[in-house]
Structures are given as structure tokens and as C-alpha cells.
Write an enzyme that holds these catalytic residues in place. Structure first.
Site, short mmCIF file in Angstrom:
data_model
loop_
_atom_site.label_atom_id
_atom_site.label_comp_id
_atom_site.label_asym_id
_atom_site.label_seq_id
_atom_site.Cartn_x
_atom_site.Cartn_y
_atom_site.Cartn_z
N HIS A 247 -18.26 -14.81 48.92
CA HIS A 247 -18.25 -16.27 48.94
C HIS A 247 -18.61 -16.82 47.55
CE1 HIS A 247 -19.10 -16.47 53.57
NE2 HIS A 247 -17.85 -16.14 53.30
N ALA A 281 -13.26 -22.63 44.65
CA ALA A 281 -14.69 -22.52 44.98
C ALA A 281 -15.58 -22.64 43.74
CB ALA A 281 -14.96 -21.20 45.69
C1 FAD Z 1 -11.96 -10.05 52.20
C2 FAD Z 1 -12.40 -11.50 52.33
C3 FAD Z 1 -12.50 -12.07 53.59
C4 FAD Z 1 -12.93 -13.41 53.72
N1 FAD Z 1 -13.00 -13.96 54.97
C5 FAD Z 1 -13.38 -15.25 55.11
C6 FAD Z 1 -13.41 -15.86 56.40
O1 FAD Z 1 -13.07 -15.25 57.40
N2 FAD Z 1 -13.83 -17.15 56.49
C7 FAD Z 1 -14.23 -17.86 55.39
O2 FAD Z 1 -14.63 -19.02 55.54
N3 FAD Z 1 -14.17 -17.32 54.15
C8 FAD Z 1 -13.75 -16.04 53.99
N4 FAD Z 1 -13.70 -15.47 52.74
C9 FAD Z 1 -14.02 -16.30 51.58
C10 FAD Z 1 -12.82 -17.18 51.19
O3 FAD Z 1 -11.62 -16.44 51.30
C11 FAD Z 1 -12.98 -17.64 49.74
O4 FAD Z 1 -14.18 -18.38 49.60
C12 FAD Z 1 -11.82 -18.54 49.31
O5 FAD Z 1 -10.58 -17.86 49.43
C13 FAD Z 1 -12.01 -18.95 47.87
O6 FAD Z 1 -10.90 -19.72 47.49
P1 FAD Z 1 -10.53 -19.90 45.97
O7 FAD Z 1 -9.35 -20.77 45.93
O8 FAD Z 1 -11.75 -20.29 45.23
O9 FAD Z 1 -10.16 -18.44 45.42
P2 FAD Z 1 -9.12 -17.36 45.94
O10 FAD Z 1 -8.79 -17.58 47.38
O11 FAD Z 1 -9.71 -16.05 45.53
O12 FAD Z 1 -7.80 -17.66 45.11
C14 FAD Z 1 -7.70 -17.37 43.75
C15 FAD Z 1 -6.30 -16.83 43.47
O13 FAD Z 1 -6.09 -16.78 42.07
C16 FAD Z 1 -5.47 -15.56 41.73
N5 FAD Z 1 -5.83 -15.26 40.33
C17 FAD Z 1 -7.03 -14.88 39.83
N6 FAD Z 1 -6.97 -14.75 38.50
C18 FAD Z 1 -5.71 -15.06 38.14
C19 FAD Z 1 -5.03 -15.10 36.88
N7 FAD Z 1 -5.64 -14.82 35.72
N8 FAD Z 1 -3.70 -15.43 36.88
C20 FAD Z 1 -3.05 -15.73 38.05
N9 FAD Z 1 -3.66 -15.72 39.27
C21 FAD Z 1 -4.97 -15.39 39.30
C22 FAD Z 1 -6.03 -14.56 42.74
O14 FAD Z 1 -5.16 -13.45 42.86
C23 FAD Z 1 -6.08 -15.42 44.00
O15 FAD Z 1 -4.84 -15.38 44.67
C24 FAD Z 1 -13.26 -14.15 52.57
C25 FAD Z 1 -13.15 -13.57 51.29
C26 FAD Z 1 -12.71 -12.27 51.17
C27 FAD Z 1 -12.57 -11.65 49.78
#
Ligand code: FAD
Length: 311
Positions: A247, A281
Site C-alpha cells: 500500500h 497513491a
Molecule cells: C499484489 C497486490 C494486491 C493488492 N490488492 C489490493 C486489494 O485487494 N485492495 C486494495 O484496496 N488494494 C490492493 N492493493 C493496493 C493497490 O493495488 C494499490 O494501492 C494501487 O494499485 C496503487 O495505485 P497507483 O495508481 O498508485 O499505482 P499502480 O497501480 O502500481 O500503477 C502504476 C503503474 O505504473 C506503471 N509504471 C511504473 N513505472 C513506470 C515507468 N517508468 N514507465 C511506465 N509505466 C510505469 C506500473 O507498471 C503500473 O502499471 C494491492 C497491491 C498489490 C501489489
């Protein structure tokens, strides 16, 4: 002690399959003629001219021009992209938070199918220090290689400890260095210790004993009974076993311009650079007391709404 028990907030559809933000939002947007999705590329940095974002540079050197850039690479990689882009805010990469989680391994009296989705229920309660600051997450299987075992994860949902991310190299193919510094604030250890006590108490109840035939505090079969009762013993165990809850948040924090820890304003705009936003996040100034998927979706919806409103 107040306690809510309910279905876990799992990101899945009615068939039990995991559903990502891309499934929900991107697949619909793909139909629009002005949308082009470029997959499997790594962004190196944001191209900035005269304090204005003009596009992105990919790891292979390709330049993609853009009138507006939204960085959404998550709390580990968004600050890395901003650092490689030489964004001049001291808060970039600082303030990293995650929910510290301590795992108790359970030998299940009856093993569950590894083909089913693992988590279905969670309990939220208070340590007595803050409301709703603890969570118990039971996981009824750990995959095919650990058949017959599950976990009871004890998580601190209001954490004060903060870490940071830093670039190990300017090469985008090299991952940044991540220091979570979980439990570096003593108050976190105190609160999480209450969670361990509650978990221990529950695991000794007859109903849970029917489910959990044995409970271990590590990967080498040390039983829960070997964990002492003193605050020092529990703190020592927590420091050795606590991990993150996937998270991560807080590394491009939202806040006032005058706050030097703040990287973005209330609508995700990066201070000091025009036409550049962060939306993921990393913008949470404090990690919400909740699993983070929905809060990220809510922040993204809010930023998208406000973007469309006149200034
Ligand atoms: C295995 C797992 C299970 C989870 N299960 C839950 C759940 O059941 N319920 C819940 O509430 N939360 C869950 N979480 C937490 C939740 O998924 C995350 O808090 C949320 O996805 C964060 O969103 P974000 O947009 O910040 O980042 P992310 O969802 O991580 O998205 C970032 C994206 O950017 C891409 N990226 C990174 N660097 C680069 C770059 N340099 N160039 C191009 N692309 C890039 C990554 O590949 C990714 O696709 C889980 C997390 C994980 C890892």
C-alpha cells in the site's frame, strides 16, 4: 473495544476475478478515436522546457510530445520519474508510507483450495490509541507450494513512520532504492503490539482453534507460544517480521505551496512546472486508514472532475 468485521475490499468482479483500473477505465477509453494506448514501454522522464512539461522521454530515447503530462506510475516510480526529470521540490521521494503488517503463519486444520481467491473477510478495530487503526486480515491459503497453510496478518492502518525513495542511478532500467522505515516511530510499535495481543487472544479461542491447528511466528516453525508477553519481546519480534502491505503512498505529497514537503497542489499539479500532474497513491499526504485501491480511484475521479471545471 469497537470492532467491525466485514467482507474485504477486494478488487474483483462477480466471478471472483481480479479487476484492475485498466480493465474498468482504459478498456472503455480505448474506443475513443483520440485515445492511443502505447503498452510495454518504460518512461524515463518528463521533458520540460521553460518550466513547462512538453512530453515524455521513454527509456529507449523516444520522445512523445504532449500538451499535458499526468504521471501515474505509483508511489515508488512516480517520484523516480520526477527525480529523473530534475523536478526541484525537496519533497519528491520523501514521506513514503505503507501499512506495517506482521504475519502469523497458520497451519490450517482443513486446507482450502489454492484455486479459490484467498481473502474474503477482514476485521477492523482500535488499539485504544486511535480509532480504527488496526486490521486483521486472514488469508486461507498461500498458493500451491504451501498447501495447508494460511496467514493471519496484523496490520497497522494509521502509521506515523515514514521512509523515502531515492535514485540508485539515472538509468530508468535501474529500480530506485526504497526505504520504508516501517515501525521507525515508537508509537507504531505500541499500537501494532496491541494488534498482536488481540490476534493471539483470538487464536486461543475455541472457535479459531478448530480452524488453526498451529500458529507460527516465522518461516522455520517457531510456535506462537514461544513469543513472550513483554512489550520488549513483542517489539523485537515485530521489528524482525513486519513487512509492507503493498500500500505504498505519500512520495509526491499533496499540500500547500508553502509546505516544502508538498509536491502537488489540490488537483495534482506539480509545483513549479506547468502542464504536469501526478495522479496515484504517491499524492496522499497521509496514508488512508484503508486498503488503498479505492482511495486511489477516488483521488483520480476527483482530479479528473476538477480538471474539467473552469479555474
Ligand atoms: C499484489 C497486490 C494486491 C493488492 N490488492 C489490493 C486489494 O485487494 N485492495 C486494495 O484496496 N488494494 C490492493 N492493493 C493496493 C493497490 O493495488 C494499490 O494501492 C494501487 O494499485 C496503487 O495505485 P497507483 O495508481 O498508485 O499505482 P499502480 O497501480 O502500481 O500503477 C502504476 C503503474 O505504473 C506503471 N509504471 C511504473 N513505472 C513506470 C515507468 N517508468 N514507465 C511506465 N509505466 C510505469 C506500473 O507498471 C503500473 O502499471 C494491492 C497491491 C498489490 C501489489
Amino acid at each position: 473495544m469497537g470492532c467491525d468485521v466485514g467482507p474485504a475490499m477486494l478488487t474483483r468482479n462477480q466471478d471472483g476475478h481480479r479487476v484492475s483500473a485498466a480493465d474498468i477505465y482504459l478498456n472503455r477509453a480505448r474506443q475513443r478515436p483520440q485515445v492511443q494506448v502505447v503498452c510495454d514501454v518504460l518512461v524515463d522522464r518528463v521533458a520540460i522546457e521553460n518550466d513547462q512539461a512538453v512530453g515524455v522521454v521513454l527509456a529507449d530515447g523516444t520522445f512523445i510530445a504532449a500538451a499535458e503530462v499526468v504521471v501515474a506510475a505509483g508511489a515508488i516510480h512516480s517520484p523516480a520519474i520526477l527525480l529523473r526529470s530534475k523536478i526541484d521540490r525537496p519533497g519528491v521521494g520523501q514521506g513514503l508510507q505503507d501499512h506495517p503488517s506482521a504475519p502469523l503463519t497458520i497451519a490450517l486444520a482443513e486446507s482450502c483450495s489454492p484455486h479459490e481467491l484467498a481473502v474474503t473477510t477482514l476485521a477492523r478495530f482500535t488499539s485504544g490509541f486511535e480509532p480504527a487503526d488496526l486490521q486483521l486480515l486472514p488469508i486461507d491459503h498461500l498458493g500451491q507450494s504451501s498447501e495447508g497453510y494460511g496467514l493471519l496478518s496484523v496490520a497497522l492502518m494509521l502509521t506515523r513512520s515514514r521512509g523515502h525513495i531515492a535514485l540508485a542511478s539515472s538509468d530508468p532500467l535501474v529500480d530506485p532504492v526504497v526505504s520504508f522505515n516501517l515501525l521507525s516511530d515508537e508509537r507504531d510499535i505500541e499500537a501494532l503490539s496491541v494488534g498482536v495481543e488481540v490476534a493471539r487472544h483470538l487464536l486461543e479461542s475455541p472457535s479459531l482453534k478448530r480452524v488453526a491447528s498451529e500458529v507460527f511466528i516465522d518461516d522455520v516453525g517457531t510456535p506462537l507460544s514461544a513469543l513472550g508477553n513483554s512489550a520488549h519481546e513483542i517489539a523485537t519480534w515485530l521489528k524482525s517480521r513486519t513487512g509492507d502491505y503493498v500500500h505504498a503512498a505519500g512520495t509526491c505529497a499533496m499540500g500547500d505551496l508553502a509546505n516544502e514537503k508538498a509536491v502537488v497542489d489540490m488537483v495534482g499539479r506539480v509545483y513549479g512546472v506547468k502542464n504536469l500532474r501526478v495522479c496515484d497513491a504517491s499524492i496522499f499526504p497521509m496514508l488512508p486508514r484503508a486498503n488503498t485501491h479505492f482511495p486511489v480511484m477516488m483521488a483520480a475521479e476527483l482530479i479528473a472532475d476538477r480538471w474539467l471545471q473552469p479555474e
